[in-house]
Design an enzyme around this catalytic site. Structure first.
Site, PDB file in Angstrom:
ATOM      1  N   LYS A  18      45.034  40.847  42.521  1.00 20.46           N
ATOM      2  CA  LYS A  18      46.345  42.085  42.001  1.00 20.46           C
ATOM      3  C   LYS A  18      47.168  41.609  42.043  1.00 20.46           C
ATOM      4  O   LYS A  18      47.825  42.561  40.991  1.00 20.46           O
ATOM      5  CB  LYS A  18      46.597  42.184  44.375  1.00 20.46           C
ATOM      6  CG  LYS A  18      48.095  43.215  44.145  1.00 20.46           C
ATOM      7  CD  LYS A  18      48.392  43.288  45.793  1.00 20.46           C
ATOM      8  CE  LYS A  18      49.409  43.737  45.138  1.00 20.46           C
ATOM      9  NZ  LYS A  18      50.453  44.564  46.844  1.00 20.46           N
ATOM     10  N   GLY A  40      35.834  36.672  43.575  1.00 19.03           N
ATOM     11  CA  GLY A  40      36.150  38.251  43.713  1.00 19.03           C
ATOM     12  C   GLY A  40      37.794  39.018  44.123  1.00 19.03           C
ATOM     13  O   GLY A  40      38.383  39.061  44.965  1.00 19.03           O
ATOM     14  N   HIS A  41      38.102  39.306  42.868  1.00 16.37           N
ATOM     15  CA  HIS A  41      39.640  39.876  42.311  1.00 16.37           C
ATOM     16  C   HIS A  41      39.776  41.192  42.408  1.00 16.37           C
ATOM     17  O   HIS A  41      39.193  41.746  41.107  1.00 16.37           O
ATOM     18  CB  HIS A  41      40.102  39.313  41.167  1.00 16.37           C
ATOM     19  CG  HIS A  41      40.071  37.117  41.328  1.00 16.37           C
ATOM     20  ND1 HIS A  41      39.969  36.934  40.370  1.00 16.37           N
ATOM     21  CD2 HIS A  41      39.166  36.680  42.185  1.00 16.37           C
ATOM     22  CE1 HIS A  41      40.709  35.200  41.037  1.00 16.37           C
ATOM     23  NE2 HIS A  41      39.744  35.655  41.709  1.00 16.37           N
ATOM     24  N   GLN A 224      39.004  31.132  43.428  1.00 18.42           N
ATOM     25  CA  GLN A 224      38.720  30.677  45.391  1.00 18.42           C
ATOM     26  C   GLN A 224      40.128  30.407  45.239  1.00 18.42           C
ATOM     27  O   GLN A 224      40.840  30.833  44.755  1.00 18.42           O
ATOM     28  CB  GLN A 224      37.563  28.942  44.726  1.00 18.42           C
ATOM     29  CG  GLN A 224      36.041  29.440  44.712  1.00 18.42           C
ATOM     30  CD  GLN A 224      35.906  29.915  42.914  1.00 18.42           C
ATOM     31  OE1 GLN A 224      36.269  28.839  41.894  1.00 18.42           O
ATOM     32  NE2 GLN A 224      35.058  31.492  42.877  1.00 18.42           N
ATOM     33  N   GLY A 413      50.390  45.536  50.742  1.00 16.68           N
ATOM     34  CA  GLY A 413      49.736  46.714  50.639  1.00 16.68           C
ATOM     35  C   GLY A 413      48.973  46.468  49.686  1.00 16.68           C
ATOM     36  O   GLY A 413      49.540  45.314  49.162  1.00 16.68           O
TER      37      GLY A 413
END
Ligand code: GDP
Ligand code: IMO
Ligand code: MG
Length: 425
Positions: A18, A40-41, A224, A413
């Site tokens: 993000k 997993g971004h 990571q 958020g």
């Protein structure tokens, strides 16, 4: 110019994707320097929610150069899937993605070896993502790896030698039934290789240094987190690469004196996937509440993430190892509901309290907490720091005082818009 580095300070999943996406407009080049599809971004914007595994998180912004550096390990099967899902969203990235010739490749047998090794370990398994990360880095360090540059010449022979060795291991050492699954995987894998060949495969270390010399700005995106670092993490429950800032030097070919800002990212609480010690883990309804509010399920594997309070002993260790210059605090909104919030400021073992991250984090290590008032306010609609409740400002100040460095961004958020840049005047 220098390379700024953004990296995780906890056990991964801090929200790196993000923030890289949010910061990309400030940079010309975004590069990944280690890890592989174990990452997993997640990025959310314009009603799109997308998870990247190998491709840098700058890819959704126009006219940026994205680089997969030599320190990354690439699985052609996952790579192909990533490219296809980006295409479906209308993004053709073939012109602005560069891949290092020296990046190592995850072979189909590496994935099988990962599964076989975890199976053999039984209860003491690492809880790996089963993406073949450990076996691939093992071959790299053992000087038996296959690199992306190898696919450009005499590839079949090199591939066969590696695969034959792996088959012996799978059959004789692990007694792992691999034949059917390998045959299926190989078809997809070779299809992925053909796709890889259509991309720009270059000596990225030369390219990167040239770009810096030309005055281009660059952000290196970690995968990571520091506590999963192969040298300094909670070994053996770690990943197989150097996730710390130094990994950006070896994983891109950038000299240490070319590192600029080090942006250390952490959640306002703490999570971990997979096995291994986690002193502030909450195995009660508070942990469940954090998981529910934070949607804490793995972006890569879908596994529920273990949840607990923020651990400042571990955070201080991470800040030290990385030379963090600015902190980024994520997911503050997840704490909205709590009357009070605990923060771990020490580890107690047999009556002795330490603020130093120990050699071994075993069950006798108990967290020492301070309890801070919660804000009981919905943060998700907040647009600027002026609207922050006092308790949130105090929470941030407490962390800054303990760490001795400023928090420059607070995230409220998952969306791009829900990012507050803090004014430090
Ligand atoms: P990464 O691996 O560090 O990129 O992090 P992940 O994408 O695996 O996990 C972070 C998760 O938190 C993703 O689902 C994000 O969409 C989400 N997220 C990021 N920032 C925030 C935030 O400030 N608040 C909330 N509620 N979710 C966030
Ligand atoms: P991002 O980049 C969280 C964990 C695994 C396991 C250990 C070893 O999304 O933050 P591996 O497959 O690397 O051999 O697994 O490391 N792990 C992660 N945890 N986020 C990640 O990446 C991770 N990548 C690996 O769960 O405990
Ligand atoms: Mg993640």
């Amino acid at each position: 110019m220098k390379v700024d580095v953004l990296l995780g300070l906890q056990w991964g999943d801090e929200g790196k994707g993000k923030v890289v996406d949010v910061l990309t407009p400030q940079y010309d080049v975004i590069s990944r320097f280690q890890g592989g599809p174990n990452a997993g971004h997640t990025l959310e914007f314009n009603n799109i929610k997308h998870v990247l595994h190998t491709i840098p998180s700058g890819i959704f912004r126009e006219n940026k150069i994205n680089i997969i550096g030599n320190g990354v390990v690439i699985d052609p099967i996952v790579f192909q899937k990533e490219i296809e899902s980006l295409k479906k969203l209308g993004f053709d990235i073939s012109q602005n993605l560069y891949i290092s010739k020296k990046a190592h490749m995850i072979l189909p047998t590496h994935r099988l070896l990962d599964a076989a090794s975890e199976q053999k370990k039984g209860d003491s398994k690492i809880g790996s993502t089963l993406k073949g990360i450990g076996p691939t880095y093992k071959d790299k360090i053992g000087r038996e790896g296959l690199r992306v540059g190898d696919i450009l010449s005499d590839f079949e022979t090199k591939y066969k030698t590696r695969i034959d060795n792996h088959k012996l291991l799978l059959k004789d050492f692990f007694q792992f039934d691999y034949e059917k699954i390998l045959t299926e995987c190989e078809v997809d894998w070779f299809r992925g290789i053909e796709l890889l060949k259509t991309f720009k495969i270059v000596d990225t270390e030369h390219m990167i240094n040239k770009l810096l010399q030309e005055g281009k700005t660059m952000l290196a995106e970690g995968a990571q987190g520091t506590l999963l670092d192969i040298d300094f993490g909670s070994y053996p429950f770690v990943t197989s690469s150097n996730t710390i800032c130094a990994g950006a030097c070896t994983g891109l070919g950038v000299a240490p004196n070319k590192i600029g800002k080090v942006l250390g990212i952490f959640k306002a609480y703490c999570t971990r996937v997979g096995m291994g010690p986690f002193p502030t883990e909450l195995l009660d309804e508070t942990g469940d509440a954090l998981r529910k509010a934070g949607h804490e399920y793995g972006s890569t594997t879908g596994r529920p993430r273990r949840c607990g309070w923020l651990d400042l002993v571990a955070l201080k260790y991470s800040v030290m190892l990385n030379g963090v210059t600015e902190l980024i605090m994520m997911k503050a909104d997840v704490l909205d509901q709590f009357e009070t919030i605990k923060v771990c400021v020490g580890y107690e073992t047999d009556g002795t309290v330490t603020e130093e991250f120990p050699f071994e984090l075993n069950d006798s290590v108990k967290p020492v907490y301070v309890e801070l008032p919660g804000w009981k306010t919905d943060l998700t609609k907040i647009k600027s720091q002026n609207e922050f409740p006092e308790e949130l400002n105090n929470y941030i100040s407490f962390i800054e005082d303990e760490m001795g460095i400023p928090v420059s961004i607070a995230s409220v958020g998952p969306n791009r818009e829900q990012t507050i840049f803090l004014d430090k005047e």
